[in-house]
Design a protein around this motif. Structure first.
Motif, mmCIF file in Angstrom:
data_model
loop_
_atom_site.group_PDB
_atom_site.id
_atom_site.type_symbol
_atom_site.label_atom_id
_atom_site.label_comp_id
_atom_site.label_asym_id
_atom_site.label_seq_id
_atom_site.Cartn_x
_atom_site.Cartn_y
_atom_site.Cartn_z
ATOM 1 N N UNK A 219 -10.982 5.747 9.353
ATOM 2 C CA UNK A 219 -11.242 6.893 10.246
ATOM 3 C C UNK A 219 -11.498 8.113 9.379
ATOM 4 N N UNK A 220 -12.694 8.187 8.821
ATOM 5 C CA UNK A 220 -13.004 9.239 7.853
ATOM 6 C C UNK A 220 -12.894 10.634 8.451
ATOM 7 N N UNK A 221 -13.152 10.761 9.754
ATOM 8 C CA UNK A 221 -13.077 12.073 10.381
ATOM 9 C C UNK A 221 -11.655 12.636 10.316
ATOM 10 N N UNK A 222 -10.639 11.762 10.377
ATOM 11 C CA UNK A 222 -9.258 12.235 10.253
ATOM 12 C C UNK A 222 -9.017 12.791 8.857
ATOM 13 N N UNK B 138 -7.249 6.615 19.115
ATOM 14 C CA UNK B 138 -7.712 6.784 20.482
ATOM 15 C C UNK B 138 -9.192 6.948 20.686
ATOM 16 N N UNK B 139 -9.842 7.858 19.958
ATOM 17 C CA UNK B 139 -11.243 8.158 20.222
ATOM 18 C C UNK B 139 -12.146 7.806 19.053
ATOM 19 N N UNK B 140 -11.609 6.982 18.148
ATOM 20 C CA UNK B 140 -12.423 6.675 16.986
ATOM 21 C C UNK B 140 -13.710 5.934 17.359
ATOM 22 N N UNK B 141 -13.566 4.891 18.171
ATOM 23 C CA UNK B 141 -14.738 4.109 18.546
ATOM 24 C C UNK B 141 -15.699 4.934 19.368
ATOM 25 N N UNK B 142 -15.160 5.687 20.336
ATOM 26 C CA UNK B 142 -15.983 6.517 21.213
ATOM 27 C C UNK B 142 -16.732 7.562 20.402
ATOM 28 N N UNK B 143 -16.050 8.201 19.466
ATOM 29 C CA UNK B 143 -16.679 9.245 18.670
ATOM 30 C C UNK B 143 -17.801 8.690 17.810
ATOM 31 N N UNK B 144 -17.564 7.503 17.228
ATOM 32 C CA UNK B 144 -18.603 6.908 16.389
ATOM 33 C C UNK B 144 -19.813 6.550 17.201
#
Length: 385
Positions: free
Chosen positions: A335-338, A374-380
Motif C-alpha cells: 500500500x504505497x499510498x500509506x 479498507x480502500x486500497x483496492x477501490x483507490x487503485x
C-alpha cells in the motif's frame, strides 16, 4: 483523552486488554522514563504538560495494542477520520464564503456568540480572517485533510487541495501537495494510461468538476479576488523558502527553532540530552534562551523535531521516528499510498508539531494505518480508470 480512558476501563472490565510488542512500544517506554526524570523538577504548569503527554501516549499505546490488531478495526478508525476531514473541508469553504461575501466570521458566530464555548474561535493575519476549519489553527486538522487527499475520490482530492490553500497553512499545503503529486506521477506513468485505457466517464466527471471551479474563478469577480489574495499569500511564503526574501514573523519563529538548536544543546545536561526536559515541555529551555513567550506559564514548540528532542531527548526523537519510518517501510510494497502519507506527516513535522498537537491523537491514526486495507483496492481502481 477521556474517551481513551473510558475505553481502557472497558477493556479491563471485559477482559480484552492486550499488551503486545509493537513499534510504538519504544516511544511509550521513553515517555515513562522522561516523566520519571523530569516531573519533580518542573513548575506546576509544565508538570501538567508532562503528565498529559504521558497519559496520552500510554492510553494510545494500550488502546491501539488491544483494539487495532486487525484490518477491520483499523478501517473503522480511518473511516471516522476521513469523515471528520471532509466535514472540516466543507467548513473551510463555508468560512471563506461567509467572510468574503457577507463579512461574517463563522467560527466566532457559532462557537463564541452562539455556543459560548471559547472567547477566541478565529485566527486573523495581515490578509484578514484565515479559514482554519473546526480548529483555531489549521495545523491541528492537517493530518485528517491529508488522509482525505490520499483515500477519498478524485473530486475530494481537488477540494482538499483548494481548502489547504485557503487555510494559508504551509504545513497543510506541503502535506496535501506531496500526496497529490504522488497520484499525478502514478497516474501519468500507469500502464493503463500508456495503453490509452483511461475511463472516459470518470475522466469526464473529473474534468467537468475542475471546469466548474475554473469558471467560478474566471467569471465571479468576488471569488477571483478572494482566491488571488490567498494564492498571493501562499506564493509569498514559497518565495521566502526558496529565495532571499524577508521572512514573516511566523516563518522567522519557526526557522529560529532550528538555528537555536546548537545553543540549546550546549546548555543541556547529559540526562536532558538523553531524555529531555519533560513531555511537551520544550518551551521551558527555549524561553530561558530566547525569552520568547516568557509571559506564558507553559508552551511547547511548533515542530515535531525540536519539540520531541527538547521534550524527550535523543531517545525520544529516535523512538518516534523509528515508529514513523517503520510504517513507511512496512506498507511500501502492499500500500504505497500509506507510505506516502507517512512521508507527508514526517515532512509536515518540520513545519508544525502534528504528532503532539491535540494530545498525540495522530499516533493512534498512524497505528491504524499499519493494518488499514479498507480502500486500497477501490483507490487503485479509481486511479487507473
Amino acid at each position: 483523552m477521556w474517551l481513551m480512558g473510558v475505553t481502557v476501563l472497558l477493556l479491563i472490565i471485559t477482559g480484552k486488554l492486550r499488551m503486545r510488542t509493537t513499534p510504538l512500544l519504544p516511544f511509550s517506554l521513553v515517555a515513562c522514563i522522561t516523566f520519571c526524570f523530569s516531573y519533580s523538577t518542573l513548575s506546576e504548569a509544565y508538570r501538567e504538560n508532562d503528565l498529559k503527554g504521558l497519559l496520552s501516549i500510554l492510553l494510545i499505546f494500550i488502546v491501539s495494542t488491544s483494539l487495532l490488531s486487525g484490518d477491520k478495526d483499523s478501517e473503522n478508525v480511518i473511516r471516522g477520520v476521513l469523515a471528520a476531514g471532509k466535514i472540516n473541508i466543507i467548513w473551510i469553504l463555508l468560512q471563506t464564503l461567509f467572510w468574503n461575501f457577507l463579512k461574517i466570521d463563522l467560527n466566532d458566530l457559532v462557537f463564541n456568540q452562539t455556543l459560548h464555548m471559547v472567547e477566541n474561535a478565529s485566527q486573523y493575519k495581515a490578509s484578514g480572517l484565515v479559514s482554519t476549519g473546526l480548529c483555531w489553527n489549521a495545523g491541528g486538522i492537517a493530518a485528517a485533510i491529508i488522509l482525505v487527499a490520499a483515500f477519498a475520490g478524485s473530486q475530494w482530492k481537488v477540494v482538499a487541495l483548494i481548502s489547504s490553500i485557503l487555510t494559508q497553512s504551509s504545513t497543510m499545503i506541503v502535506g496535501v501537495g506531496i500526496v497529490i503529486l504522488f497520484f499525478l506521477f502514478q497516474y501519468l506513468f500507469s500502464k493503463r494510461l500508456k495503453n490509452n485505457k483511461i475511463g472516459i466517464g470518470n475522466l469526464f466527471i473529473d474534468m467537468t468538476f475542475i471546469g466548474l471551479i475554473v469558471m467560478l474563478l474566471v467569471f465571479v469577480s468576488k471569488i477571483q479576488d478572494m482566491f488571488n489574495k490567498v494564492m498571493q499569500t501562499s506564493l509569498d511564503r514559497l518565495n521566502m523558502l526558496f529565495n532571499d526574501a524577508q521572512l514573516d514573523s511566523s516563518a522567522t519563529a519557526h526557522f529560529d527553532y532550528y538555528s537555536n538548536l546548537p545553543d540549546l544543546i550546549h546548555w543541556m545536561s547529559s540526562k536532558q540530552f538523553l531524555f529531555g526536559y519533560g513531555i511537551d515541555c520544550s518551551g521551558l529551555p527555549y524561553t530561558k534562551l530566547t525569552r520568547q513567550y516568557f509571559s506564558l506559564d507553559s508552551w511547547f514548540l511548533e515542530s515535531d523535531i525540536v519539540n520531541t528532542f527538547l521534550g524527550m531527548g535523543i531517545f525520544g526523537i529516535v523512538s518516534l521516528y523509528f515508529f514513523l519510518i517503520y510504517i513507511v517501510i512496512k506498507r511500501w510494497k502492499d500500500a504505497r499510498i500509506i507510505s506516502i502519507v507517512m512521508v507527508s506527516y514526517i515532512v509536515c513535522g518540520y513545519f508544525y508539531d502534528i504528532q503532539s498537537v491535540t494530545y498525540y491523537w495522530l499516533l493512534f491514526i498512524e497505528f491504524a494505518l499499519l493494518n488499514y486495507k479498507g480502500q486500497m483496492t477501490e483507490s487503485k481502481k479509481e486511479l487507473l480508470k
